[in-house]
Design a protein around this motif. Structure first.
Motif, mmCIF file in Angstrom:
data_model
loop_
_atom_site.group_PDB
_atom_site.id
_atom_site.type_symbol
_atom_site.label_atom_id
_atom_site.label_comp_id
_atom_site.label_asym_id
_atom_site.label_seq_id
_atom_site.Cartn_x
_atom_site.Cartn_y
_atom_site.Cartn_z
ATOM 1 N N HIS A 41 43.979 -54.612 17.600
ATOM 2 C CA HIS A 41 43.608 -55.732 16.735
ATOM 3 C C HIS A 41 42.896 -55.246 15.484
ATOM 4 O O HIS A 41 41.993 -54.407 15.565
ATOM 5 C CB HIS A 41 42.686 -56.707 17.480
ATOM 6 C CG HIS A 41 43.305 -57.328 18.686
ATOM 7 N ND1 HIS A 41 44.270 -58.307 18.617
ATOM 8 C CD2 HIS A 41 43.101 -57.097 20.009
ATOM 9 C CE1 HIS A 41 44.634 -58.661 19.836
ATOM 10 N NE2 HIS A 41 43.938 -57.940 20.700
ATOM 11 N N LYS A 42 43.290 -55.778 14.347
ATOM 12 C CA LYS A 42 42.617 -55.464 13.087
ATOM 13 C C LYS A 42 41.256 -56.160 13.044
ATOM 14 O O LYS A 42 40.986 -57.076 13.823
ATOM 15 C CB LYS A 42 43.468 -55.927 11.909
ATOM 16 C CG LYS A 42 44.816 -55.234 11.806
ATOM 17 C CD LYS A 42 45.607 -55.778 10.626
ATOM 18 C CE LYS A 42 46.963 -55.092 10.509
ATOM 19 N NZ LYS A 42 47.764 -55.635 9.382
ATOM 20 N N SER A 43 40.443 -55.728 12.102
ATOM 21 C CA SER A 43 39.113 -56.312 11.957
ATOM 22 C C SER A 43 39.177 -57.805 11.650
ATOM 23 O O SER A 43 38.301 -58.565 12.047
ATOM 24 C CB SER A 43 38.333 -55.594 10.860
ATOM 25 O OG SER A 43 37.044 -56.132 10.708
ATOM 26 N N SER A 44 40.227 -58.224 10.951
ATOM 27 C CA SER A 44 40.371 -59.638 10.631
ATOM 28 C C SER A 44 40.677 -60.479 11.868
ATOM 29 O O SER A 44 40.459 -61.689 11.888
ATOM 30 C CB SER A 44 41.485 -59.840 9.592
ATOM 31 O OG SER A 44 42.717 -59.335 10.085
ATOM 32 N N ALA A 98 33.925 -50.290 14.083
ATOM 33 C CA ALA A 98 32.915 -51.300 14.410
ATOM 34 C C ALA A 98 32.456 -51.985 13.129
ATOM 35 O O ALA A 98 32.337 -51.350 12.078
ATOM 36 C CB ALA A 98 31.732 -50.658 15.124
ATOM 37 N N ASN A 99 32.200 -53.280 13.202
ATOM 38 C CA ASN A 99 31.752 -54.035 12.035
ATOM 39 C C ASN A 99 30.238 -54.041 11.886
ATOM 40 O O ASN A 99 29.721 -54.339 10.806
ATOM 41 C CB ASN A 99 32.245 -55.481 12.117
ATOM 42 C CG ASN A 99 33.746 -55.574 12.222
ATOM 43 O OD1 ASN A 99 34.292 -55.730 13.313
ATOM 44 N ND2 ASN A 99 34.441 -55.454 11.103
ATOM 45 N N TYR A 123 26.820 -62.328 9.680
ATOM 46 C CA TYR A 123 27.228 -61.431 8.595
ATOM 47 C C TYR A 123 28.699 -61.037 8.723
ATOM 48 O O TYR A 123 29.463 -61.128 7.755
ATOM 49 C CB TYR A 123 26.350 -60.184 8.617
ATOM 50 C CG TYR A 123 26.679 -59.166 7.551
ATOM 51 C CD1 TYR A 123 26.051 -59.202 6.309
ATOM 52 C CD2 TYR A 123 27.619 -58.155 7.792
ATOM 53 C CE1 TYR A 123 26.349 -58.266 5.338
ATOM 54 C CE2 TYR A 123 27.927 -57.213 6.818
ATOM 55 C CZ TYR A 123 27.285 -57.281 5.595
ATOM 56 O OH TYR A 123 27.589 -56.351 4.624
ATOM 57 N N VAL A 124 29.118 -60.594 9.911
ATOM 58 C CA VAL A 124 30.482 -60.075 10.055
ATOM 59 C C VAL A 124 31.540 -61.166 9.947
ATOM 60 O O VAL A 124 32.693 -60.881 9.624
ATOM 61 C CB VAL A 124 30.652 -59.294 11.382
ATOM 62 C CG1 VAL A 124 29.698 -58.117 11.435
ATOM 63 C CG2 VAL A 124 30.478 -60.193 12.596
ATOM 64 N N PHE A 125 31.147 -62.421 10.197
ATOM 65 C CA PHE A 125 32.101 -63.512 10.037
ATOM 66 C C PHE A 125 31.993 -64.168 8.662
ATOM 67 O O PHE A 125 32.646 -65.169 8.397
ATOM 68 C CB PHE A 125 31.907 -64.563 11.137
ATOM 69 C CG PHE A 125 32.523 -64.163 12.447
ATOM 70 C CD1 PHE A 125 33.889 -64.286 12.659
ATOM 71 C CD2 PHE A 125 31.747 -63.633 13.471
ATOM 72 C CE1 PHE A 125 34.468 -63.901 13.860
ATOM 73 C CE2 PHE A 125 32.305 -63.246 14.672
ATOM 74 C CZ PHE A 125 33.667 -63.383 14.875
ATOM 75 N N GLY A 126 31.167 -63.591 7.801
ATOM 76 C CA GLY A 126 31.082 -64.049 6.428
ATOM 77 C C GLY A 126 32.027 -63.243 5.555
ATOM 78 O O GLY A 126 32.835 -62.448 6.032
#
Length: 231
Positions: A80-83, A107-108, A126-129
């Protein structure tokens, strides 16, 4: 706390410390953006679940018994990609190399267990922004700023030395290592001495401890761990 577009997410927590994982799950359930929180104690169980279920966020510990957290991140990024899935690395380890490897392999965010629980929620937001850069908790950020140029962090191992170090830390004898690498025992002793010089230690137990503390080895044979503690 809300995420962008008031989205709800499915979270997986992968940690073999059951008490910490349980407390984190209860904390995550309190947030309105959380749809589900799934708890896993082994990488095998997590990846089996992932084949038929969607996970938006994985919170994973660095030190796991069968597959370390960095390798878990690498495998997740193959799938899975980061998106598609965010990953927050969570650990008691705040060594520069561990943090750097975790982020390098996908890792994000990196949060230490000393930062719980507020930093985890901040990392999630933060990571979902709209942020392309990784998130570091206060403790992790301090390590990156203060330890980046320390001499120990400049230790560079050849692929053969790295392979040998992992086998030593896996409680293999010189004879077993020689057989596995198809080398003579004298060659194994030579490489081991060179490793000790590079790591600035004089004994095998000290070599193992430094390899673990500095993040060169993340999987440790549990029998070896007990033996080290007794030395």
């Amino acid at each position: 706390m809300k995420l962008q577009n008031d989205r709800k997410i499915n979270i997986a927590i992968l940690d073999d410390h059951k008490m910490v994982a349980g407390l984190l799950r209860e904390n995550m359930k309190q947030f309105e953006f959380v749809e589900t929180v799934n708890l896993f104690f082994t990488a095998t169980d997590f990846f089996d679940f992932l084949t038929t279920n969607k996970i938006d966020l994985l919170i994973v510990d660095v030190f796991m018994p069968e597959m370390n957290g960095v390798d878990i991140v690498k495998k997740c990024r193959e799938l899975h990609k980061s998106s598609q899935m965010k990953i927050i690395m969570l650990s008691s380890s705040i060594e520069y190399k561990v943090i750097n490897d975790a982020i390098s392999f996908g890792a994000n965010a990196y949060v230490t267990k000393e930062d719980l629980p507020d930093e985890v929620s901040s990392a999630i937001k933060y990571v979902f922004g709209d942020n392309s850069r990784p998130y570091f908790s206060n403790n992790a950020r301090e390590v990156l700023l203060n330890d980046r140029f320390e001499e120990d962090n400049l230790v560079k191992l050849s692929p053969r030395e790295d392979q040998l170090l992992k086998l030593i830390c896996d409680a293999k004898t010189a004879k077993e290592i020689a057989s596995e690498l198809d080398l003579s025992i004298n060659t194994i002793h030579f490489y081991t001495k060179r490793l000790m010089v590079k790591m600035n230690v004089n004994r095998t137990p000290d070599l193992i401890l430094k390899a673990i503390n500095k993040g060169f080895v993340l999987n440790l044979n549990r029998n070896m761990s007990s033996n080290i503690s007794a030395m």
